[in-house]
Design an enzyme around this catalytic site. Structure first.
Site, PDB file in Angstrom:
ATOM      1  N   ARG A  25      -7.427   5.021   0.560  1.00 23.33           N
ATOM      2  CA  ARG A  25      -8.501   4.675   1.823  1.00 23.33           C
ATOM      3  C   ARG A  25      -7.671   4.055   2.921  1.00 23.33           C
ATOM      4  O   ARG A  25      -8.412   4.066   4.067  1.00 23.33           O
ATOM      5  CB  ARG A  25      -9.215   3.532   1.171  1.00 23.33           C
ATOM      6  CG  ARG A  25     -10.380   4.350   0.213  1.00 23.33           C
ATOM      7  CD  ARG A  25     -11.405   3.104  -0.206  1.00 23.33           C
ATOM      8  NE  ARG A  25     -11.233   2.298  -1.229  1.00 23.33           N
ATOM      9  CZ  ARG A  25     -11.534   1.207  -1.435  1.00 23.33           C
ATOM     10  NH1 ARG A  25     -12.398   0.551  -0.448  1.00 23.33           N
ATOM     11  NH2 ARG A  25     -11.113   0.076  -2.361  1.00 23.33           N
ATOM     12  N   GLY A  93      -2.595   4.028 -14.279  1.00 17.76           N
ATOM     13  CA  GLY A  93      -3.189   2.726 -14.416  1.00 17.76           C
ATOM     14  C   GLY A  93      -2.185   1.672 -14.449  1.00 17.76           C
ATOM     15  O   GLY A  93      -1.048   1.652 -14.621  1.00 17.76           O
ATOM     16  N   THR A  94      -3.071   0.477 -14.311  1.00 19.69           N
ATOM     17  CA  THR A  94      -2.247  -0.592 -14.461  1.00 19.69           C
ATOM     18  C   THR A  94      -1.379  -1.010 -15.457  1.00 19.69           C
ATOM     19  O   THR A  94      -0.322  -1.694 -15.406  1.00 19.69           O
ATOM     20  CB  THR A  94      -2.982  -1.904 -13.858  1.00 19.69           C
ATOM     21  OG1 THR A  94      -4.235  -1.856 -14.487  1.00 19.69           O
ATOM     22  CG2 THR A  94      -3.739  -1.737 -12.426  1.00 19.69           C
ATOM     23  N   GLU A 172     -13.690  -4.065 -16.794  1.00 20.53           N
ATOM     24  CA  GLU A 172     -13.673  -3.301 -15.472  1.00 20.53           C
ATOM     25  C   GLU A 172     -15.166  -3.007 -15.129  1.00 20.53           C
ATOM     26  O   GLU A 172     -16.028  -2.415 -16.035  1.00 20.53           O
ATOM     27  CB  GLU A 172     -12.997  -2.055 -15.375  1.00 20.53           C
ATOM     28  CG  GLU A 172     -11.593  -2.366 -15.569  1.00 20.53           C
ATOM     29  CD  GLU A 172     -11.144  -3.366 -14.645  1.00 20.53           C
ATOM     30  OE1 GLU A 172     -10.993  -2.802 -13.398  1.00 20.53           O
ATOM     31  OE2 GLU A 172     -10.367  -4.243 -14.830  1.00 20.53           O
ATOM     32  N   ASN A 245      -7.359  -2.381   0.956  1.00 22.38           N
ATOM     33  CA  ASN A 245      -7.447  -1.037   0.397  1.00 22.38           C
ATOM     34  C   ASN A 245      -7.885  -0.138   1.630  1.00 22.38           C
ATOM     35  O   ASN A 245      -7.711   0.980   1.484  1.00 22.38           O
ATOM     36  CB  ASN A 245      -8.469  -1.009  -0.462  1.00 22.38           C
ATOM     37  CG  ASN A 245      -8.309  -1.681  -1.775  1.00 22.38           C
ATOM     38  OD1 ASN A 245      -7.359  -1.411  -2.379  1.00 22.38           O
ATOM     39  ND2 ASN A 245      -8.932  -2.603  -2.209  1.00 22.38           N
ATOM     40  N   TYR A 388      16.091  -6.693  39.518  1.00 20.89           N
ATOM     41  CA  TYR A 388      16.771  -6.800  38.413  1.00 20.89           C
ATOM     42  C   TYR A 388      18.058  -7.431  38.415  1.00 20.89           C
ATOM     43  O   TYR A 388      19.016  -6.927  39.212  1.00 20.89           O
ATOM     44  CB  TYR A 388      17.046  -5.021  38.125  1.00 20.89           C
ATOM     45  CG  TYR A 388      17.598  -4.853  36.731  1.00 20.89           C
ATOM     46  CD1 TYR A 388      17.256  -5.232  35.649  1.00 20.89           C
ATOM     47  CD2 TYR A 388      19.045  -4.020  36.858  1.00 20.89           C
ATOM     48  CE1 TYR A 388      17.929  -5.126  34.445  1.00 20.89           C
ATOM     49  CE2 TYR A 388      19.720  -3.825  35.689  1.00 20.89           C
ATOM     50  CZ  TYR A 388      18.959  -4.473  34.615  1.00 20.89           C
ATOM     51  OH  TYR A 388      20.163  -4.005  33.304  1.00 20.89           O
ATOM     52  N   ASN A 408      24.580  -1.931  37.296  1.00 18.41           N
ATOM     53  CA  ASN A 408      25.569  -2.365  36.193  1.00 18.41           C
ATOM     54  C   ASN A 408      26.115  -1.449  35.260  1.00 18.41           C
ATOM     55  O   ASN A 408      27.000  -1.709  34.506  1.00 18.41           O
ATOM     56  CB  ASN A 408      24.879  -3.633  35.197  1.00 18.41           C
ATOM     57  CG  ASN A 408      23.410  -3.026  34.620  1.00 18.41           C
ATOM     58  OD1 ASN A 408      22.910  -2.207  35.263  1.00 18.41           O
ATOM     59  ND2 ASN A 408      23.218  -3.593  33.270  1.00 18.41           N
ATOM     60  N   SER A 427      16.923  -8.807  50.801  1.00 15.01           N
ATOM     61  CA  SER A 427      16.280  -8.053  50.182  1.00 15.01           C
ATOM     62  C   SER A 427      16.573  -6.816  49.866  1.00 15.01           C
ATOM     63  O   SER A 427      17.557  -6.268  50.768  1.00 15.01           O
ATOM     64  CB  SER A 427      14.836  -7.997  50.818  1.00 15.01           C
ATOM     65  OG  SER A 427      14.067  -9.226  50.849  1.00 15.01           O
ATOM     66  N   GLY A 445      20.061  -8.093  54.062  1.00 10.23           N
ATOM     67  CA  GLY A 445      19.053  -7.229  53.428  1.00 10.23           C
ATOM     68  C   GLY A 445      19.392  -5.623  53.481  1.00 10.23           C
ATOM     69  O   GLY A 445      20.207  -5.350  54.642  1.00 10.23           O
TER      70      GLY A 445
HETATM   71  C1  UD1 Z   1      -7.408  -4.070 -10.873  1.00  6.57           C
HETATM   72  C2  UD1 Z   1      -7.947  -4.711 -11.947  1.00  6.57           C
HETATM   73  C3  UD1 Z   1      -9.285  -5.501 -11.898  1.00  6.57           C
HETATM   74  C4  UD1 Z   1      -9.036  -6.346 -10.801  1.00  6.57           C
HETATM   75  C5  UD1 Z   1      -8.397  -5.811  -9.515  1.00  6.57           C
HETATM   76  C6  UD1 Z   1      -8.333  -6.908  -8.649  1.00  6.57           C
HETATM   77  C7  UD1 Z   1      -7.066  -3.136 -13.813  1.00  6.57           C
HETATM   78  C8  UD1 Z   1      -7.477  -2.193 -14.749  1.00  6.57           C
HETATM   79  N1  UD1 Z   1      -8.109  -3.739 -13.124  1.00  6.57           N
HETATM   80  O1  UD1 Z   1      -8.464  -3.027 -10.431  1.00  6.57           O
HETATM   81  O2  UD1 Z   1      -9.715  -6.027 -12.942  1.00  6.57           O
HETATM   82  O3  UD1 Z   1     -10.346  -7.202 -10.631  1.00  6.57           O
HETATM   83  O4  UD1 Z   1      -7.291  -5.064  -9.653  1.00  6.57           O
HETATM   84  O5  UD1 Z   1      -7.659  -6.272  -7.416  1.00  6.57           O
HETATM   85  O6  UD1 Z   1      -6.053  -3.486 -13.802  1.00  6.57           O
HETATM   86  N2  UD1 Z   1      -1.070   0.289  -9.572  1.00  6.57           N
HETATM   87  C9  UD1 Z   1       0.225   0.941 -10.067  1.00  6.57           C
HETATM   88  N3  UD1 Z   1       0.158   2.313 -10.647  1.00  6.57           N
HETATM   89  C10 UD1 Z   1      -1.250   2.674 -11.353  1.00  6.57           C
HETATM   90  C11 UD1 Z   1      -2.237   1.928 -10.886  1.00  6.57           C
HETATM   91  C12 UD1 Z   1      -2.254   1.035  -9.925  1.00  6.57           C
HETATM   92  O7  UD1 Z   1       1.046   0.709  -9.563  1.00  6.57           O
HETATM   93  O8  UD1 Z   1      -1.054   3.536 -12.027  1.00  6.57           O
HETATM   94  C13 UD1 Z   1      -0.884  -0.570  -8.481  1.00  6.57           C
HETATM   95  C14 UD1 Z   1      -1.782  -0.282  -7.179  1.00  6.57           C
HETATM   96  O9  UD1 Z   1      -0.836   0.228  -6.211  1.00  6.57           O
HETATM   97  C15 UD1 Z   1      -2.308  -1.746  -6.813  1.00  6.57           C
HETATM   98  C16 UD1 Z   1      -2.386  -2.409  -8.158  1.00  6.57           C
HETATM   99  O10 UD1 Z   1      -1.672  -1.660  -9.185  1.00  6.57           O
HETATM  100  O11 UD1 Z   1      -1.046  -2.163  -6.201  1.00  6.57           O
HETATM  101  C17 UD1 Z   1      -3.820  -2.566  -8.493  1.00  6.57           C
HETATM  102  O12 UD1 Z   1      -4.407  -1.130  -8.675  1.00  6.57           O
HETATM  103  P1  UD1 Z   1      -5.929  -0.872  -8.446  1.00  6.57           P
HETATM  104  O13 UD1 Z   1      -6.023   0.770  -8.747  1.00  6.57           O
HETATM  105  O14 UD1 Z   1      -6.240  -1.264  -6.934  1.00  6.57           O
HETATM  106  O15 UD1 Z   1      -6.498  -1.628  -9.482  1.00  6.57           O
HETATM  107  P2  UD1 Z   1      -8.035  -2.080  -9.247  1.00  6.57           P
HETATM  108  O16 UD1 Z   1      -8.995  -0.789  -9.723  1.00  6.57           O
HETATM  109  O17 UD1 Z   1      -8.547  -2.506  -7.935  1.00  6.57           O
HETATM  110 CA    CA Z   2      -7.164  -2.755  -5.642  1.00  3.32          CA
END
Ligand code: UD1
Ligand code: CA
Length: 476
Positions: A25, A93-94, A172, A245, A388, A408, A427, A445
């Site tokens: 985004r 995913g995280t 989530e 974001n 200058y 200079n 000047s 000048g």
């Molecule tokens: C996550 C949490 C959510 C929380 C929110 C707060 C999870 C599943 N959910 O959601 O509960 O309320 O943060 O902001 O954790 N990232 C990686 N690798 C990945 C995915 C993400 O490094 O595969 C990093 C992203 O760059 C970011 C952070 O993890 O810095 C969070 O990821 P994001 O996708 O924004 O998580 P949310 O869906 O916001």
């Molecule tokens: Ca986020």
């Protein structure tokens, strides 16, 4: 905030910063965590908080734009704890992100998980969270403003709304039931967990959810099933855990940071004519009775002595401005690496430009459209209009006329111009360096000076004026 924020020294803390996501985004080529807040990349704020917390080390999970992110971290390394990188490819995913970091985390510590795009979390808050974890339980940082929690993960407690009630799970938003969606307490993304247990729960994650991702948040349910307590600490200051974001969120957070900085200064007695029109992108130290008009930007390290006045719309970077000096509107000062000093009682601007190595003594006057670079001006010297001074040494009380310049640079090398005390430069003069104008000399000048001028002499170096009387102009 509890008083004993330092007592978490018991166990070492290893930070994991998740920064692999794309930041779709932001619609930018630049990786999200390198976008700037208060003049510093988002990631720099997170790394600084990790350092202030006293973390043993930090592991950065990188993916999108990994090369650029690593390059930034290497250049910035004095501001953060020892850092290592892990690559997450693809990004599943995280939970999957932290799984990549897990093999690098020593078992004897506490892992503190941070988001690279949540820049304003305070070290004191992190310390308290680590303390709550204590190496025995999982501690979550949450927020409850009583309003709809939007897309955030919901905190499911045995008794909703009671802070002392144990946490059962984080759900989530996309996986939540209607009843769960109504919960207003949400997970900030910040968690402290005993590393050994965390690794165990990470290995149990599945991607059987709405987003087909490995959720870090699912470690909570595995901990609970294993009998490990999970606690959540709800803070009220949403800004501390606000994520970035989109450009809109980035700008909102920027205003928030700036408002805080402005309030801190005003509490210390600085008079900002309008705190909403003030920007600090570095550090600003102020003496007593400093006044700053609207629209000013301060960058790098800036010090303003007692009674300094800064006019509207000045940009001031890496400079020391001493007692009682006045900087008039629209002045640009950038000390770069060499710095700029403005002496006590000096007057600068409007529309002046001071560049690296400009050193103005007390009571110096630099007027409109005057540029000074790598030059030292002694007390009381004046260059009031359109001039200058580069690579020059200027003595006390010198008067440097409108339109005069130091030449200079010969195309290959820079040379110095020395203008001794009490010299009067008329000047529109060109002083071709290297050249010395002796004390008390006067330069007519319009002169182009290529040879040294002895003390006390008058030097005129220009075509003589010739008058042809009753001159008849050609006619058509
Ligand atoms: C996550 C949490 C959510 C929380 C929110 C707060 C999870 C599943 N959910 O959601 O509960 O309320 O943060 O902001 O954790 N990232 C990686 N690798 C990945 C995915 C993400 O490094 O595969 C990093 C992203 O760059 C970011 C952070 O993890 O810095 C969070 O990821 P994001 O996708 O924004 O998580 P949310 O869906 O916001
Ligand atoms: Ca986020």
């Amino acid at each position: 905030m509890p008083a004993s924020i330092t007592s978490c020294k018991t166990l070492p803390v290893d930070v994991v910063i998740m920064a692999a996501g794309k930041g779709t985004r932001m619609k930018s080529r630049l990786p999200k965590v390198l976008h700037r807040l208060a003049g510093r990349p988002l990631l720099a704020h997170v790394l600084k908080a990790s350092a202030q917390l006293g973390a043993r080390g930090a592991t950065l999970v990188v993916g999108h734009g990994a090369g650029e992110v690593e390059a930034f971290c290497k250049a910035d390394s004095r501001n953060h704890p020892p850092l290592q990188f892990v690559h997450q490819e693809p990004q599943l995913g995280t939970g999957h992100a932290v799984q990549q970091a897990a093999p690098l985390l020593p078992d004897d510590g506490i892992t503190l998980i941070l988001n690279g795009d949540v820049p304003l979390v305070e070290p004191a808050t992190l310390k308290h969270l680590v303390e709550q974890c204590g190496g025995k339980q999982i501690a979550l940082l949450t927020v409850d403003t009583g309003e709809d929690a939007g897309a955030y993960g919901r905190i499911i407690r045995a008794e909703p709304g009671r802070e002392d009630s144990p946490v059962h799970a984080i759900v989530e938003a996309k996986d939540a039931t209607l009843a769960q969606r109504a919960i207003t307490e949400w997970y900030s993304g910040v968690m402290a967990a005993p590393t050994k247990l965390l690794k165990q729960y990470l290995s149990l994650l599945r991607d059987d959810n709405a987003q087909k991702e490995f959720y870090l948040t699912d470690v909570v349910k595995h901990a609970v099933a294993d009998g490990t307590p999970v606690v959540a600490w709800a803070i009220e200051d949403e800004m501390e855990v606000a994520g970035v974001n989109s450009p809109i969120q980035l700008a909102e957070l920027e205003r928030g940071v700036q408002r805080r900085a402005a309030e801190r200064l005003m509490e210390a007695g600085v008079r900002l004519l309008d705190p909403a029109r003030f920007d600090l992108r570095g550090t600003l130290e102020c003496g007593q009775d400093v006044e700053i008009d609207v629209g000013c930007i301060f960058e790098g390290a800036v010090t303003l002595g007692a009674g300094v006045k800064i006019g509207a719309h000045c940009v001031i970077a890496n400079a020391r401005i001493e007692e009682g000096a006045v900087i008039h509107p629209f002045t640009h000062i950038d000390g770069g690496r060499d710095g700029v000093t403005v002496g006590a009682g000096a007057l600068v601007g409007p529309y002046a430009r001071l560049r690296p190595g400009a050193e103005l003594g007390p009571e110096v006057h630099i007027g409109n459209f005057v540029e000074v670079k790598n030059s030292k001006l002694a007390a009381g010297a004046k260059a009031n209009h359109l001039a200058y001074l580069g690579d020059a040494t200027v003595g006390e009380r010198v008067n440097y006329g409108a339109g005069s310049i130091t030449a200079n640079y010969d195309g290959a090398h820079k040379h110095r111009t020395v203008i001794e005390a009490d010299v009067h430069v008329g000047s529109n003069c060109v002083l071709v360096a290297p050249v010395t104008l002796g004390a008390g000399a006067t330069i007519g000048g319009g002169s182009t000076i290529t040879k040294n001028v002895p003390s006390g002499a008058l030097s005129v170096a220009r075509g003589r004026q010739m008058n042809l009387e009753n001159w008849q102009r050609p006619k058509k």
